[in-house]
Motif scaffolding. Structure first.
Motif, short mmCIF file in Angstrom:
data_model
loop_
_atom_site.label_atom_id
_atom_site.label_comp_id
_atom_site.label_asym_id
_atom_site.label_seq_id
_atom_site.Cartn_x
_atom_site.Cartn_y
_atom_site.Cartn_z
N SER A 7 3.44 3.72 -1.95
CA SER A 7 2.57 4.90 -1.87
C SER A 7 1.16 4.52 -1.47
O SER A 7 0.50 5.26 -0.75
N VAL A 8 0.72 3.34 -1.93
CA VAL A 8 -0.62 2.87 -1.52
C VAL A 8 -0.67 2.68 -0.02
O VAL A 8 -1.61 3.06 0.67
N GLY A 9 0.39 2.03 0.52
CA GLY A 9 0.42 1.76 1.95
C GLY A 9 0.45 3.03 2.78
O GLY A 9 -0.05 3.06 3.90
N LYS A 10 1.04 4.13 2.23
CA LYS A 10 1.17 5.35 3.00
C LYS A 10 -0.01 6.28 2.83
O LYS A 10 -0.45 6.93 3.77
N ASN A 11 -0.51 6.38 1.59
CA ASN A 11 -1.46 7.44 1.28
C ASN A 11 -2.90 6.97 1.22
O ASN A 11 -3.81 7.78 1.32
N CYS A 12 -3.14 5.70 0.98
CA CYS A 12 -4.52 5.23 0.81
C CYS A 12 -5.04 4.66 2.12
O CYS A 12 -4.44 4.82 3.18
N ARG A 13 -6.12 3.95 1.99
CA ARG A 13 -6.78 3.43 3.19
C ARG A 13 -6.18 2.12 3.67
O ARG A 13 -6.67 1.53 4.61
N TRP A 14 -5.12 1.66 2.97
CA TRP A 14 -4.53 0.37 3.32
C TRP A 14 -4.11 0.33 4.78
O TRP A 14 -4.42 -0.61 5.52
N SER A 15 -3.41 1.37 5.23
CA SER A 15 -2.90 1.38 6.59
C SER A 15 -4.01 1.57 7.62
O SER A 15 -3.80 1.31 8.80
N LYS A 16 -5.19 2.02 7.17
CA LYS A 16 -6.30 2.23 8.10
C LYS A 16 -7.12 0.97 8.32
O LYS A 16 -7.90 0.90 9.25
N LEU A 17 -6.94 -0.03 7.43
CA LEU A 17 -7.70 -1.27 7.57
C LEU A 17 -7.18 -2.07 8.75
O LEU A 17 -5.98 -2.06 9.04
N PRO A 18 -8.06 -2.81 9.46
CA PRO A 18 -7.58 -3.71 10.51
C PRO A 18 -6.63 -4.76 9.92
O PRO A 18 -6.74 -5.14 8.76
N ILE A 19 -5.69 -5.22 10.74
CA ILE A 19 -4.66 -6.15 10.26
C ILE A 19 -5.29 -7.43 9.74
O ILE A 19 -4.83 -8.00 8.74
N ARG A 20 -6.37 -7.93 10.37
CA ARG A 20 -6.96 -9.19 9.91
C ARG A 20 -7.55 -9.04 8.51
O ARG A 20 -7.52 -9.99 7.72
N TYR A 21 -8.07 -7.85 8.18
CA TYR A 21 -8.60 -7.62 6.84
C TYR A 21 -7.47 -7.57 5.82
O TYR A 21 -7.58 -8.10 4.71
N ARG A 22 -6.37 -6.90 6.19
CA ARG A 22 -5.24 -6.83 5.27
C ARG A 22 -4.63 -8.21 5.04
O ARG A 22 -4.25 -8.56 3.93
N GLY A 23 -4.53 -9.01 6.12
CA GLY A 23 -4.02 -10.37 5.95
C GLY A 23 -4.91 -11.19 5.05
O GLY A 23 -4.43 -11.94 4.19
N ALA A 24 -6.22 -11.05 5.20
CA ALA A 24 -7.16 -11.78 4.34
C ALA A 24 -7.02 -11.33 2.88
O ALA A 24 -7.07 -12.16 1.96
N LEU A 25 -6.81 -10.03 2.66
CA LEU A 25 -6.64 -9.52 1.29
C LEU A 25 -5.36 -10.08 0.66
O LEU A 25 -5.36 -10.49 -0.51
N ILE A 26 -4.29 -10.12 1.43
CA ILE A 26 -3.02 -10.66 0.92
C ILE A 26 -3.19 -12.12 0.53
O ILE A 26 -2.71 -12.56 -0.53
N LEU A 27 -3.86 -12.90 1.36
CA LEU A 27 -4.06 -14.32 1.06
C LEU A 27 -5.02 -14.51 -0.11
O LEU A 27 -4.92 -15.49 -0.85
N SER A 28 -5.95 -13.58 -0.28
CA SER A 28 -6.95 -13.74 -1.35
C SER A 28 -6.34 -13.53 -2.73
O SER A 28 -6.84 -14.08 -3.72
N ILE A 29 -5.26 -12.74 -2.85
CA ILE A 29 -4.68 -12.46 -4.17
C ILE A 29 -4.18 -13.75 -4.83
O ILE A 29 -4.59 -14.08 -5.94
N PRO A 30 -3.27 -14.54 -4.18
CA PRO A 30 -2.87 -15.81 -4.83
C PRO A 30 -4.02 -16.78 -4.96
O PRO A 30 -4.07 -17.57 -5.93
N ALA A 31 -4.96 -16.76 -4.01
CA ALA A 31 -6.10 -17.67 -4.11
C ALA A 31 -6.95 -17.35 -5.34
O ALA A 31 -7.36 -18.26 -6.09
N ILE A 32 -7.19 -16.06 -5.59
CA ILE A 32 -7.97 -15.65 -6.78
C ILE A 32 -7.22 -16.01 -8.05
O ILE A 32 -7.82 -16.48 -9.03
N CYS A 33 -5.90 -15.78 -8.04
CA CYS A 33 -5.11 -16.12 -9.23
C CYS A 33 -5.17 -17.61 -9.52
O CYS A 33 -5.37 -18.04 -10.67
N THR A 34 -5.01 -18.43 -8.49
CA THR A 34 -5.07 -19.89 -8.67
C THR A 34 -6.45 -20.31 -9.16
O THR A 34 -6.58 -21.15 -10.07
N PHE A 35 -7.48 -19.72 -8.60
CA PHE A 35 -8.85 -20.04 -9.02
C PHE A 35 -9.08 -19.65 -10.47
O PHE A 35 -9.70 -20.39 -11.24
N THR A 36 -8.54 -18.49 -10.88
CA THR A 36 -8.70 -18.04 -12.27
C THR A 36 -8.02 -18.99 -13.24
O THR A 36 -8.57 -19.33 -14.30
#
Length: 475
Positions: A7-36
């Protein structure tokens, strides 16, 4: 979670973001978890190390306190045995205390520096030094007198009092250290417990983060696949459209060629009868030479003028038709030289002045089209001037951002405001209708050429104050 992220992908701004930003966000999630996880582990490790140091200090303080008390007790017992028996082997414990007690006191002071027990340690040190002094005096007094004297008994009494005081202070110190030790051990247990809880929480959050990253990556992959399918569909549409355009261009080329052939055929078929009429009128005049009345001669002249005007109109129509279809290669054109050549071809009256103001540009353009524009504008100014002997034309240019603005100004009779709106329409002329030079096509041709080159043309004029034509020509 999958449904939520969907639902996030369909209804929110996720699909409106440029692909490079979405890719960076996906990579940042495990990176933030590892850093934490790393930060949590480092924090808990440092906290545990600090507590361990405090525990080690308390344990060392208790050990050193017990060691000092043991040495002092042994020394005091040995001195009593030496006083009674006078045997030197009883002094070994005293001599050992003399060597080791100062080092133990130094360690004890270092362990309690800048702590709340530092005054207690200072008091114990003072009492121990006093005790060691009394024991030294007792040994010395024993060596001077053979029988046991009252001085020795007095020294023993003072030594016992000091030793009791040392034990009381040492017990107090040990009690405090045991309390601190228990407190530190409890704190270490709490730190380990908290660390375990945090690590479990971070592990769970990290797992959820990795799952979220996988879900978001899956959404991104699906979107990329959809885009790929859309691009393939559009590519197919473009191929089909391109084929359609090729067919249209081919058909248009055929139609243009047919129109070109038709215009030449019509031109020939229309001009031939006109030339025949003109020649026939001349032959009639020759056959009836001297027999024509003045009125008839006037009518014959008028006939030939109308025929000449018709020929000019046909030629103008051909030029107007070609204006939108003529394509010539671009070349470097010296505009000043082009204007001078155009003026020479027009051959204006000698008294008619034509001036070129300022520095004319050298541009990359279609020479024939620009020459047609200047030829029509200059010839219009010459043939419509009310007083050619005083006639003057000034040609100038202004450089704009993407265009050159050329201006052709004259001092002719001017154009009324109500007539300015229609002078660029075909077959519209302000001159005499029976003048074969006035076809009403020249300015229409100029406008068509200028607009086909993405330019614009306008007129500024007042009656009896001259006329200025301005047109924009791309650089």
């Amino acid at each position: 979670m999958l449904q939520f992220l969907g639902s996030v992908g369909k209804n929110c701004r996720w699909s409106k973001l440029p692909i490079r930003y979405r890719g960076a966000l996906i990579l940042s999630i495990p990176a933030i978890c590892t850093f934490t996880i790393l930060v949590t582990w480092i924090w808990s490790r440092e906290d545990a190390i600090a507590v361990h140091r405090q525990i080690d200090r308390s344990e060392m303080a208790i050990i050193e306190t017990n060691n000092v008390l043991s040495l002092i007790n042994s020394a005091e017992t040995g001195i009593r045995g030496y006083v009674i028996t006078r045997r030197p082997d009883f002094l070994e414990s005293y001599q050992q205390a003399t060597k080791e007690v100062p080092n133990s006191l130094t360690k004890l002071e270092d362990l309690h520096r800048d702590t709340s027990q530092q005054p207690d340690v200072a008091q114990i040190t003072k009492l121990i030094r006093r005790e060691m002094s009394l024991l030294a005096q007792t040994v010395a007094a024993t060596n001077r007198t053979s029988p046991r004297s009252s001085q020795i008994d007095n020294l023993f009494s003072q030594s016992q009092t000091t030793l009791d005081a040392i034990k009381v202070n040492a017990n107090t110190l040990r009690t405090e250290e045991w309390e601190l030790l228990n407190t530190h051990r409890q704190k270490l247990f709490d730190v380990r417990k908290t660390t375990n809880i945090l690590l479990w929480c971070v592990a769970i959050i990290s797992l959820l983060g990795f799952l979220a990253a996988l879900c978001l990556f899956d959404l991104l992959e699906r979107e990329l696949e959809n885009r790929r399918m859309e691009l393939q569909a559009r590519a197919g549409e473009l191929v089909s459209l391109n084929q359609t355009l090729v067919q249209i261009n081919s058909t248009l080329a055929e139609r243009n060629q047919e129109l070109h052939d038709f215009s030449h055929i019509v031109s020939h078929d229309l001009k031939a009868p006109l030339r025949a009429i003109s020649n026939l009128s001349l032959w009639i005049e020759e056959d009836l030479e001297g027999k024509l009345t003045p009125d008839t001669q006037k009518q014959m002249n008028l006939l030939r003028e109308r025929v000449g005007r018709m020929e000019n109109m046909i030629e103008g129509l051909l030029q107007y038709a070609r204006a939108g279809r003529q394509i010539s290669s671009e070349e470097k054109v010296d505009v000043r030289q082009l204007i001078e050549e155009t003026v020479d071809l027009l051959a204006p009256p000698p008294e008619f002045k034509i001036a070129i103001e300022g520095e004319m540009p050298i541009i990359e353009t279609q020479r024939l089209l620009l020459s047609q524009i200047f030829s029509n504008l200059i010839s219009n100014s010459i043939k419509h001037h009310h007083n050619p002997s005083q006639g003057k034309i000034v040609i100038s240019v202004l450089e704009r951002e993407k265009f050159y603005e050329f201006a052709v100004s004259d001092n002719g009779p001017g154009i009324a405001a109500k007539a300015q709106a229609k002078i660029f329409d075909i077959f519209q002329t302000l001159g005499k209708q029976n003048d074969k030079r006035n076809t009403g096509i020249g300015l229409a041709t100029v406008k068509k050429i200028v607009e086909n080159q993405n330019g614009a043309i306008e007129v500024e004029s007042e009656l009896n104050r001259g006329t200025t034509f301005r047109f924009l020509w791309a650089k």
